[in-house]
Design a protein around this motif. Structure first.
Motif, mmCIF file in Angstrom:
data_model
loop_
_atom_site.group_PDB
_atom_site.id
_atom_site.type_symbol
_atom_site.label_atom_id
_atom_site.label_comp_id
_atom_site.label_asym_id
_atom_site.label_seq_id
_atom_site.Cartn_x
_atom_site.Cartn_y
_atom_site.Cartn_z
ATOM 1 N N TYR A 69 0.817 -1.215 0.000
ATOM 2 C CA TYR A 69 0.000 0.000 0.000
ATOM 3 C C TYR A 69 0.847 1.260 0.000
ATOM 4 C CZ TYR A 69 -4.544 -2.250 0.842
ATOM 5 O OH TYR A 69 -5.705 -2.972 0.722
ATOM 6 N N ARG A 74 0.276 3.496 -7.153
ATOM 7 C CA ARG A 74 -1.124 3.154 -7.403
ATOM 8 C C ARG A 74 -1.344 3.027 -8.908
ATOM 9 N NH1 ARG A 74 -1.297 6.403 -2.827
ATOM 10 N NH2 ARG A 74 -1.017 8.259 -4.087
ATOM 11 N N PRO A 75 -2.269 2.174 -9.356
ATOM 12 C CA PRO A 75 -3.207 1.370 -8.553
ATOM 13 C C PRO A 75 -2.666 0.003 -8.154
ATOM 14 C CG PRO A 75 -3.786 1.118 -10.831
ATOM 15 C CD PRO A 75 -2.602 2.071 -10.807
ATOM 16 N N TRP A 76 -1.451 -0.354 -8.681
ATOM 17 C CA TRP A 76 -0.977 -1.721 -8.472
ATOM 18 C C TRP A 76 -0.630 -1.985 -7.010
ATOM 19 C CZ3 TRP A 76 -2.834 -3.710 -12.433
ATOM 20 C CH2 TRP A 76 -2.797 -3.049 -13.659
ATOM 21 N N ALA A 78 -2.138 -0.669 -4.468
ATOM 22 C CA ALA A 78 -3.410 -0.856 -3.763
ATOM 23 C C ALA A 78 -3.982 -2.245 -4.030
ATOM 24 C CB ALA A 78 -4.408 0.222 -4.181
ATOM 25 N N LEU A 79 -3.874 -2.709 -5.262
ATOM 26 C CA LEU A 79 -4.395 -4.033 -5.606
ATOM 27 C C LEU A 79 -3.611 -5.140 -4.906
ATOM 28 C CD1 LEU A 79 -5.096 -3.498 -9.414
ATOM 29 C CD2 LEU A 79 -6.801 -3.861 -7.619
ATOM 30 N N LEU A 82 -4.541 -5.173 -1.290
ATOM 31 C CA LEU A 82 -5.836 -5.827 -1.081
ATOM 32 C C LEU A 82 -5.694 -7.346 -1.104
ATOM 33 C CD1 LEU A 82 -8.955 -5.524 -0.834
ATOM 34 C CD2 LEU A 82 -9.026 -5.623 -3.343
ATOM 35 N N PHE A 257 -8.306 -0.334 1.185
ATOM 36 C CA PHE A 257 -8.078 -0.397 -0.267
ATOM 37 C C PHE A 257 -8.663 0.821 -0.979
ATOM 38 C CE2 PHE A 257 -10.142 -1.671 -4.325
ATOM 39 C CZ PHE A 257 -8.994 -1.762 -5.102
ATOM 40 N N LEU A 258 -9.901 1.157 -0.680
ATOM 41 C CA LEU A 258 -10.536 2.292 -1.351
ATOM 42 C C LEU A 258 -9.830 3.602 -1.027
ATOM 43 C CD1 LEU A 258 -14.316 1.380 -0.909
ATOM 44 C CD2 LEU A 258 -12.914 1.174 -2.978
ATOM 45 N N SER A 259 -9.396 3.758 0.231
ATOM 46 C CA SER A 259 -8.699 4.976 0.615
ATOM 47 C C SER A 259 -7.365 5.110 -0.121
ATOM 48 C CB SER A 259 -8.463 4.983 2.130
ATOM 49 O OG SER A 259 -7.801 6.160 2.540
ATOM 50 N N LEU A 261 -6.516 3.637 -2.896
ATOM 51 C CA LEU A 261 -6.785 3.789 -4.321
ATOM 52 C C LEU A 261 -7.155 5.229 -4.641
ATOM 53 C CD1 LEU A 261 -6.919 1.971 -6.877
ATOM 54 C CD2 LEU A 261 -9.370 1.758 -6.471
ATOM 55 N N ALA A 262 -7.846 5.888 -3.708
ATOM 56 C CA ALA A 262 -8.270 7.271 -3.912
ATOM 57 C C ALA A 262 -7.141 8.277 -3.749
ATOM 58 C CB ALA A 262 -9.398 7.608 -2.941
#
Length: 301
Positions: A69, A74-76, A78-79, A82, A257-259, A261-262
């Motif tokens: 994280y 990002r986005p990798w 974050a993924l 997750l 994850f959403l945070s 990613l944002a």
């Protein structure tokens, strides 16, 4: 204190183990995490791997997720974070399954599982705090600290009300009862950790002593009374436990994850500190009312 004022009765101690009541299961656990956990535990049952090793591996996956994280773009990142955290959930379920399959369930194992969970969460929030401080300045550490402590309280509340529910409805023992005769390790480090665990648990949930005693009396009165008491607990307490899923680690994983990613952890910190703390306060009050109401129903006269 929430601990029962009377020793656990044989009627409750010998009730069948129900690891995961279907009425409380989250969709992500039912469809993804627990099938994978069961498969992994079945594969490991004939090996030298112990449940405690699986618990430690889960904490390591939490650390991998924290690194992904905060260190990968990002986005990798974050993924990958997750996926790593879902691997943590799988391992966290597999250690208990493995213990039951191999007859190694114990208060000390449950304690190791809890310690590894807290260690993984600590690594996560330290990493997120460092990432947030790099973005917005050192003041974010204060918000990260509030968030981390809040998550300890919130997750402990969720796990405690779930385990209380399993105890009252299905007779499944957990560490609060199994430590009643003395914490694992006696007066050593494990015993101290056991007492600390119970101290936190009893402070983040409403006092359940009255209902504990009422359930013990119902169990002593015979099987018919015991089953009626369990049915009353199921009807009264299941709704709060289901609503408390917003405080679960599964929901936390999605929020992290959403945070990230944002754009960073600041969104998570505000969500936990404001929204989830408000939810926790409401759930605490609701659980206290329902405990009192259920105890009144079960108390003769």
């Amino acid at each position: 204190m929430n601990a029962p004022s009377v020793p656990p009765s044989p009627a409750l101690q010998t009730a069948p183990e129900v690891a995961r009541p279907a009425e409380l299961e989250l969709w992500s656990n039912r469809r993804l995490v627990h099938p994978l956990s069961r498969t992994l535990a079945a594969r490991l049952a004939s090996t030298w791997v112990t449940p405690n090793m699986v618990s430690v591996a889960g904490a390591a996956m939490a650390a991998v997720g924290a690194a992904a994280y905060t260190l990968l773009p990002r986005p990798w990142g974050a993924l990958l974070g997750l996926l790593s955290h879902y691997a943590w959930h799988v391992l966290d379920g597999a250690d208990g399954d493995l213990a039951r399959r191999t007859g190694r369930s114990s208060p000390s194992g449950e304690l190791v599982d809890g310690i590894c969970d807290y260690a993984g969460r600590t690594v996560l929030y330290v990493a997120l705090g460092a990432d947030g401080a790099a973005q917005f300045g050192g003041w974010v550490w204060l918000l990260a600290g509030v968030t981390g402590v809040s998550r300890i309280v919130q997750a402990n509340f969720y796990e405690t009300v779930r385990r209380q529910y399993r105890r009252w409805v299905y007779g499944t023992a957990w560490i609060r009862q199994t430590l009643a005769a003395g914490p694992p390790g006696g007066r050593g480090p494990a015993g101290a950790l056991g007492r600390l665990f119970l101290a936190v648990s009893t402070r983040v949930t409403p006092d359940s002593t009255v209902l504990d005693v009422a359930m013990e009396h119902a169990a002593a009165a015979g099987s018919t009374s015991r089953q009626a008491a369990r049915a009353a607990c199921q009807a009264e307490l299941a709704p709060v436990v289901r609503r408390a899923a917003i405080l679960s680690t599964n929901a936390e994983t999605v929020a992290v994850f959403l945070s990230m990613l944002a754009g960073g952890p600041i969104f998570l910190f505000v969500y936990v500190a404001v929204v989830l703390n408000a939810a926790y306060a409401g759930l605490y009050a609701g659980q206290r009312r329902r405990l009192a109401r259920t105890a009144t129903r079960l108390t003769p006269g």
